[in-house]
Design a protein around this motif. Sequence first.
Motif, PDB file in Angstrom:
ATOM      1  N   SER A   1      -4.690   8.102   4.793  1.00 31.78           N
ATOM      2  CA  SER A   1      -3.701   7.257   4.987  1.00 31.78           C
ATOM      3  C   SER A   1      -3.850   6.340   6.308  1.00 31.78           C
ATOM      4  CB  SER A   1      -2.357   7.997   5.146  1.00 31.78           C
ATOM      5  OG  SER A   1      -1.218   7.105   5.264  1.00 31.78           O
TER       6      SER A   1
ATOM      7  N   THR B   1      -0.041   7.041  -1.509  1.00 30.06           N
ATOM      8  CA  THR B   1      -0.138   8.142  -0.794  1.00 30.06           C
ATOM      9  C   THR B   1       1.165   8.755  -0.810  1.00 30.06           C
ATOM     10  OG1 THR B   1      -1.335   6.569   0.856  1.00 30.06           O
ATOM     11  CG2 THR B   1      -0.372   8.605   1.706  1.00 30.06           C
TER      12      THR B   1
ATOM     13  N   HIS C   1       0.585   1.718  -0.141  1.00 30.20           N
ATOM     14  CA  HIS C   1       0.507   2.938   0.588  1.00 30.20           C
ATOM     15  C   HIS C   1       1.693   3.833   0.126  1.00 30.20           C
ATOM     16  CE1 HIS C   1       1.434   5.409   4.305  1.00 30.20           C
ATOM     17  NE2 HIS C   1      -0.057   5.424   4.270  1.00 30.20           N
TER      18      HIS C   1
ATOM     19  N   SER D   1      -6.262   5.579  -4.775  1.00 28.79           N
ATOM     20  CA  SER D   1      -6.305   5.437  -3.603  1.00 28.79           C
ATOM     21  C   SER D   1      -7.661   5.144  -3.130  1.00 28.79           C
ATOM     22  CB  SER D   1      -6.099   6.926  -2.833  1.00 28.79           C
ATOM     23  OG  SER D   1      -6.233   6.976  -1.481  1.00 28.79           O
TER      24      SER D   1
END
Length: 262
Positions: A31, A64, A60, A107
Amino acid sequence: AIIVLSLIAIIYGAVVAMVQPDLKRLVAYSSVSHMGFVTLGIFVFTEQGIQGAILQIINHGLITGALFLLVGVIYERTHDRTIAKMGGLASRTPVYAAVFGFFTFASAGLPGLSGFVGEFLVLVGTFVVLPGAAAIATFVMILAAGYLLFMYGRIVFGELSDFLAGLGDHLTDMTPVEILTLVPLGVLVVVFGLQPGLLLDLFDTTVSTTLAEVEPATAIAIPTEVTAIVLGVIVLGVLARTAYAVVNSRPATIEADGGAAH
């Protein structure tokens, strides 16, 4: 200066994520690397760069956030996040393996999912201004795909590990509530990956206004040699720290093995 710091964050986050034995920490450091793309896209001050940065902020939160939820799902059942103990999850929790794989690919920047669009726009916008910085960020993207897929293969495929087998009936697949929690995130990842214009059109005017305001300004130039030296020192420092940790862990391992044999 911000561009240099962004590259440091991208590289450092990826390198540290590669050596993480803990699943949650791996996601956390990946991240950090992804957020480096955000600041890089903003401070190259190009239309594609800023658009990609805004998309990456949204991605994100979706991708994430889902990965952290999935780490929590497996931790609730195992009370452990060690990657080396998680082999063979697909044989006992196939739904979890599929959902975790979907967000892992997102991701990693798989084309067709929203993670790809944001990072691609950042790279295009960066290449126009700083081709060298774009090349470094592109290499780290490849590196990120490698460690994410390696992590996924270790915890999902192969024979069921002794640790998971010992959990017995406690190791169950995802519940309907857990699946429904992640469905909206997955749908948005696909929709924004196939139709990024839905978001780009919303902040197109804002991006144009921002670029018009900063265009007269002059950036503080940093020599390429200084940038290369700083990045090189950071990378060498991380590698040296990793090597030091590996060397120091060997005597304890050998001593433990010898004691067990005795």
